[in-house]
Design a protein around this motif. Structure first.
Motif, mmCIF file in Angstrom:
data_model
loop_
_atom_site.group_PDB
_atom_site.id
_atom_site.type_symbol
_atom_site.label_atom_id
_atom_site.label_comp_id
_atom_site.label_asym_id
_atom_site.label_seq_id
_atom_site.Cartn_x
_atom_site.Cartn_y
_atom_site.Cartn_z
ATOM 1 N N LEU A 133 0.808 -1.228 0.000
ATOM 2 C CA LEU A 133 0.000 0.000 0.000
ATOM 3 C C LEU A 133 0.838 1.273 0.000
ATOM 4 O O LEU A 133 0.435 2.292 -0.529
ATOM 5 C CB LEU A 133 -0.948 0.011 1.212
ATOM 6 N N ARG A 134 2.015 1.206 0.605
ATOM 7 C CA ARG A 134 2.843 2.407 0.763
ATOM 8 C C ARG A 134 3.828 2.626 -0.387
ATOM 9 O O ARG A 134 4.663 3.507 -0.331
ATOM 10 C CB ARG A 134 3.639 2.318 2.078
ATOM 11 N N SER A 135 3.750 1.787 -1.410
ATOM 12 C CA SER A 135 4.665 1.926 -2.545
ATOM 13 C C SER A 135 3.865 1.811 -3.843
ATOM 14 O O SER A 135 2.689 1.489 -3.813
ATOM 15 C CB SER A 135 5.737 0.819 -2.498
ATOM 16 N N ASP A 136 4.540 2.066 -4.952
ATOM 17 C CA ASP A 136 3.908 1.888 -6.276
ATOM 18 C C ASP A 136 4.306 0.548 -6.875
ATOM 19 O O ASP A 136 4.206 0.339 -8.080
ATOM 20 C CB ASP A 136 4.358 3.005 -7.236
ATOM 21 N N ALA A 137 4.782 -0.352 -6.045
ATOM 22 C CA ALA A 137 5.311 -1.625 -6.539
ATOM 23 C C ALA A 137 4.223 -2.503 -7.144
ATOM 24 O O ALA A 137 3.077 -2.494 -6.720
ATOM 25 C CB ALA A 137 6.001 -2.373 -5.404
ATOM 26 N N VAL A 138 4.634 -3.271 -8.147
ATOM 27 C CA VAL A 138 3.793 -4.328 -8.700
ATOM 28 C C VAL A 138 3.951 -5.529 -7.759
ATOM 29 O O VAL A 138 5.070 -5.922 -7.429
ATOM 30 C CB VAL A 138 4.254 -4.704 -10.131
ATOM 31 N N VAL A 139 2.825 -6.080 -7.291
ATOM 32 C CA VAL A 139 2.874 -7.204 -6.337
ATOM 33 C C VAL A 139 2.670 -8.510 -7.099
ATOM 34 O O VAL A 139 1.625 -8.730 -7.715
ATOM 35 C CB VAL A 139 1.799 -7.045 -5.238
#
Length: 192
Positions: A133-139
């Motif tokens: 939630l706190r990053s723009d990372a692809v999960v």
């Protein structure tokens, strides 16, 4: 050549034939930008197996105790692991993880925080949801199916990215997000 690259070559040479590793869905891992790879955790061999099957360098959290001895600290740091204090909110580890993602790198996490004693995925910790939630990372969910017995097949499946936009819109909590990610890992375990 970096220690990570050398370790990857050595471990690949040993593990691919020994555990008959088959990789599914490697193309789901973006070639650039921040990524969180979230996997079930059945053995101490999981981090190196994910490390050799991922096309990108992965930064793993490792329990703080492993960094106490000079040799293991240098080795772990050389392969891009960083310490986390388990059983509490470790602000340093959280900051380090977010920094890795901000730099567009790959963070490897085991949502349960520890190995499963039964081989079945347990309840995830909220930490994985925090990073998502706190990053723009692809999960990217990942499922490892293995007994880690010599010459028995090991299957590593990388799933399609977890849909984060909906979770953000719904203002999902870190725990709800972690539960959603774990559900995707469980789906891969049933399908792979």
């Amino acid at each position: 050549m970096s220690l990570y690259r050398i370790a990857k070559i050595i471990v690949s040479t040993l593990f691919y034939p020994l555990y008959r590793i088959k990789v599914v869905g490697k193309e789901n891992i973006p070639t650039k930008g921040p990524v969180i790879i979230c996997s079930n955790h059945i053995s101490n061999l999981d981090p190196p197996v994910i490390g050799i099957t991922s096309p990108r360098v992965i930064h793993f959290m490792a329990k703080e105790e492993l960094f106490e001895k000079t040799f293991s600290r240098k080795l772990l740091t050389g392969i891009h692991a960083f310490p986390v204090r388990r059983g509490m909110a470790d602000r340093n580890a959280l900051r380090t993880g977010l920094k890795i993602l901000k730099e567009g790198k790959v963070l490897g996490l085991f949502p349960e925080g520890t190995r499963s004693r039964t081989g079945k995925p347990g309840k995830p910790l909220a930490g994985v949801g925090f990073f998502a939630l706190r990053s723009d990372a692809v999960v990217i969910p990942c499922a490892i199916k293995s007994s880690y017995k010599p010459f028995k097949r090991t299957i590593v499946t990388y799933g399609e990215p977890v849909e984060m936009n909906e979770l953000r819109k719904q203002k999902a909590s870190a725990q709800e997000t972690a539960d959603t990610i774990m559900k995707e890992i469980k789906n891969l375990l049933n399908l792979s």
